[in-house]
Design a protein around this motif. Structure first.
Motif, PDB file in Angstrom:
ATOM      1  N   ILE A   1       0.833  -1.210   0.000  1.00 32.18           N
ATOM      2  CA  ILE A   1       0.000   0.000   0.000  1.00 32.18           C
ATOM      3  C   ILE A   1       0.866   1.259   0.000  1.00 32.18           C
ATOM      4  O   ILE A   1       0.566   2.242  -0.682  1.00 32.18           O
ATOM      5  CB  ILE A   1      -0.947  -0.004   1.219  1.00 32.18           C
ATOM      6  CG1 ILE A   1      -2.007  -1.098   1.063  1.00 32.18           C
ATOM      7  CG2 ILE A   1      -1.617   1.354   1.406  1.00 32.18           C
ATOM      8  CD1 ILE A   1      -2.824  -1.353   2.312  1.00 32.18           C
ATOM      9  N   ASN A   2       1.941   1.215   0.749  1.00 33.02           N
ATOM     10  CA  ASN A   2       2.799   2.398   0.904  1.00 33.02           C
ATOM     11  C   ASN A   2       4.013   2.388  -0.014  1.00 33.02           C
ATOM     12  O   ASN A   2       4.979   3.132   0.213  1.00 33.02           O
ATOM     13  CB  ASN A   2       3.242   2.502   2.369  1.00 33.02           C
ATOM     14  CG  ASN A   2       2.082   2.819   3.285  1.00 33.02           C
ATOM     15  OD1 ASN A   2       1.641   3.965   3.373  1.00 33.02           O
ATOM     16  ND2 ASN A   2       1.557   1.814   3.971  1.00 33.02           N
ATOM     17  N   ASN A   3       3.940   1.524  -1.059  1.00 37.36           N
ATOM     18  CA  ASN A   3       4.981   1.475  -2.090  1.00 37.36           C
ATOM     19  C   ASN A   3       6.376   1.226  -1.517  1.00 37.36           C
ATOM     20  O   ASN A   3       7.371   1.736  -2.021  1.00 37.36           O
ATOM     21  CB  ASN A   3       4.977   2.775  -2.910  1.00 37.36           C
ATOM     22  CG  ASN A   3       3.680   2.991  -3.649  1.00 37.36           C
ATOM     23  OD1 ASN A   3       3.189   2.090  -4.337  1.00 37.36           O
ATOM     24  ND2 ASN A   3       3.100   4.176  -3.513  1.00 37.36           N
ATOM     25  N   GLN A   4       6.421   0.423  -0.457  1.00 41.71           N
ATOM     26  CA  GLN A   4       7.700   0.073   0.146  1.00 41.71           C
ATOM     27  C   GLN A   4       8.195  -1.298  -0.315  1.00 41.71           C
ATOM     28  O   GLN A   4       9.263  -1.739   0.103  1.00 41.71           O
ATOM     29  CB  GLN A   4       7.572   0.108   1.675  1.00 41.71           C
ATOM     30  CG  GLN A   4       7.299   1.498   2.216  1.00 41.71           C
ATOM     31  CD  GLN A   4       7.104   1.528   3.724  1.00 41.71           C
ATOM     32  OE1 GLN A   4       7.269   0.510   4.398  1.00 41.71           O
ATOM     33  NE2 GLN A   4       6.741   2.681   4.247  1.00 41.71           N
ATOM     34  N   SER A   5       7.406  -1.974  -1.133  1.00 40.37           N
ATOM     35  CA  SER A   5       7.836  -3.244  -1.715  1.00 40.37           C
ATOM     36  C   SER A   5       7.100  -3.438  -3.034  1.00 40.37           C
ATOM     37  O   SER A   5       6.166  -2.701  -3.352  1.00 40.37           O
ATOM     38  CB  SER A   5       7.548  -4.421  -0.775  1.00 40.37           C
ATOM     39  OG  SER A   5       6.178  -4.765  -0.812  1.00 40.37           O
ATOM     40  N   GLU A   6       7.529  -4.433  -3.785  1.00 37.97           N
ATOM     41  CA  GLU A   6       6.916  -4.734  -5.080  1.00 37.97           C
ATOM     42  C   GLU A   6       6.324  -6.141  -5.070  1.00 37.97           C
ATOM     43  O   GLU A   6       6.385  -6.868  -6.051  1.00 37.97           O
ATOM     44  CB  GLU A   6       7.944  -4.581  -6.200  1.00 37.97           C
ATOM     45  CG  GLU A   6       8.482  -3.165  -6.342  1.00 37.97           C
ATOM     46  CD  GLU A   6       9.484  -3.029  -7.453  1.00 37.97           C
ATOM     47  OE1 GLU A   6       9.855  -4.071  -8.051  1.00 37.97           O
ATOM     48  OE2 GLU A   6       9.917  -1.895  -7.740  1.00 37.97           O
ATOM     49  N   GLY A   7       5.716  -6.514  -3.968  1.00 33.76           N
ATOM     50  CA  GLY A   7       5.109  -7.846  -3.896  1.00 33.76           C
ATOM     51  C   GLY A   7       6.119  -8.892  -3.459  1.00 33.76           C
ATOM     52  O   GLY A   7       7.144  -8.593  -2.866  1.00 33.76           O
TER      53      GLY A   7
END
Length: 340
Positions: free
Chosen positions: A313-319
């Motif tokens: 959600i917070n764009n701290q990972s790519e899955g």
């Protein structure tokens, strides 16, 4: 009919700017108008190109919970309820509330994506079921962050957590082998279940790695992971006239159903046939005999799912994915020591 924002505005009798304000969650629109426009959007399945932007910039701090599949698990399922409780607790610490989606109206070509846009959820956790509906795959491939539990998701904004199903099966075979059991059977769920299929494939591989003979007549499948399916599967196995020395059931509930069928036919567990389950639900401690099983770390699965979804959600990972190590829990249903 091609539906765009202009068509939505015409159908609602409002301006395009009003529809845009509603989609972007502005407050200067009457509740009556807002509800009329949102109903039309839901009915038409309209998915605006800026929906991802809306979700990203207008956070609701809501997480959608979806029990997937045409044969979805119940909210009271003893395994998933513990995972979900752990997930809920951790998401609360992170500042989010949960909203549960019904899947009854979506089994036939429904659209979870539009529902997520409608409620402005920041992300979704999807609980594995059987016979996955296409709407789940559509949501997985959308811009909405999603985490699967016991369900492999492949989208760019998706990830999943599950136990190592191949290691689960390997631990069972090793334990049964060391107890002297050489004739091994299996009770699984429907052939549409990825989890059951993985456990079965791992079981077969482990049997072959020990150089044991594989008798596919002792591999029986039910309709789901629940107790009645285990009962019916074991009855079919008994009626064949030849029984293995031990059976691995793909869930504890299947194992408990199998034990019930064995008792009804005057067979003793573990003296006549050993039984191993999977999940380590609370009931395993109180059955007669108590059930040897594989413990899945339900609390860890829930916490991992929460942190992974938060990062997406917070764009701290790519899955990505996490596979949690299982543990063998030895109780009475396998007996102890080598058997002659």
């Amino acid at each position: 009919m091609q539906v765009n924002i202009k068509k939505i505005a015409e159908m609602a009798g409002v301006s395009v700017s009003t529809v845009s304000k509603i989609m972007n969650n502005y407050n200067d629109v009457s509740e009556k108008t807002k509800q009329r426009v949102l109903e039309i959007i839901e009915q038409t399945g309209y998915s605006p190109s800026n929906s991802a932007k809306t979700l990203a910039t207008k956070k609701s701090n809501l997480i959608g919970v979806i029990f997937a599949g045409e044969l979805n698990v119940e909210i009271t399922h003893p395994f998933f309820v513990e995972v979900l409780n752990s997930f809920k607790k951790q998401m609360g610490v992170l500042g989010y509330d949960l909203i549960f989606f019904s899947n009854e109206k979506f089994v036939s070509g429904g659209d979870y994506f539009s529902r997520c846009v409608h409620f402005h959820v920041d992300g979704c956790v999807i609980i594995s079921g059987e016979k996955m509906e296409p709407a789940i795959r559509d949501l997985d491939m959308s811009s909405i962050p999603c985490i699967g539990v016991d369900l492999e998701l492949k989208g760019k904004k998706s990830g999943y957590v599950m136990s190592d199903n191949y290691q689960i099966a390997s631990k069972v075979v090793e334990h049964l082998y060391l107890l002297g059991h050489r004739e091994l059977g299996f009770i699984g769920s429907t052939g549409d279940s990825d989890i059951s299929n993985q456990r079965e494939a791992g079981y077969i591989k482990a049997i072959e790695s020990f150089g044991l003979s594989l008798n596919t007549d002792w591999f029986i499948h039910g309709d789901d992971f629940f107790e009645p399916s285990g009962y019916a599967a074991m009855r079919r196995l008994i009626e064949q006239g030849s029984l293995p020395k031990a059976v691995f059931a793909a869930s504890d509930l299947l194992a408990l159903g199998a034990i019930r069928a064995l008792k009804e036919h005057g067979l003793r567990v573990p003296e006549d046939i050993a039984v191993v389950g999977c999940d380590d639900i609370e009931a395993c401690k109180y059955t007669t005999p108590t059930l040897t099983t594989i413990r899945q770390n339900k609390e860890r699965l829930g916490v991992l799912a929460a942190h992974m979804l938060f990062d997406l959600i917070n764009n701290q990972s790519e899955g990505g994915s996490f596979v949690v190590e299982p543990a063998l829990i030895v109780r009475e249903s396998c007996g102890s020591g080598l058997r002659g």
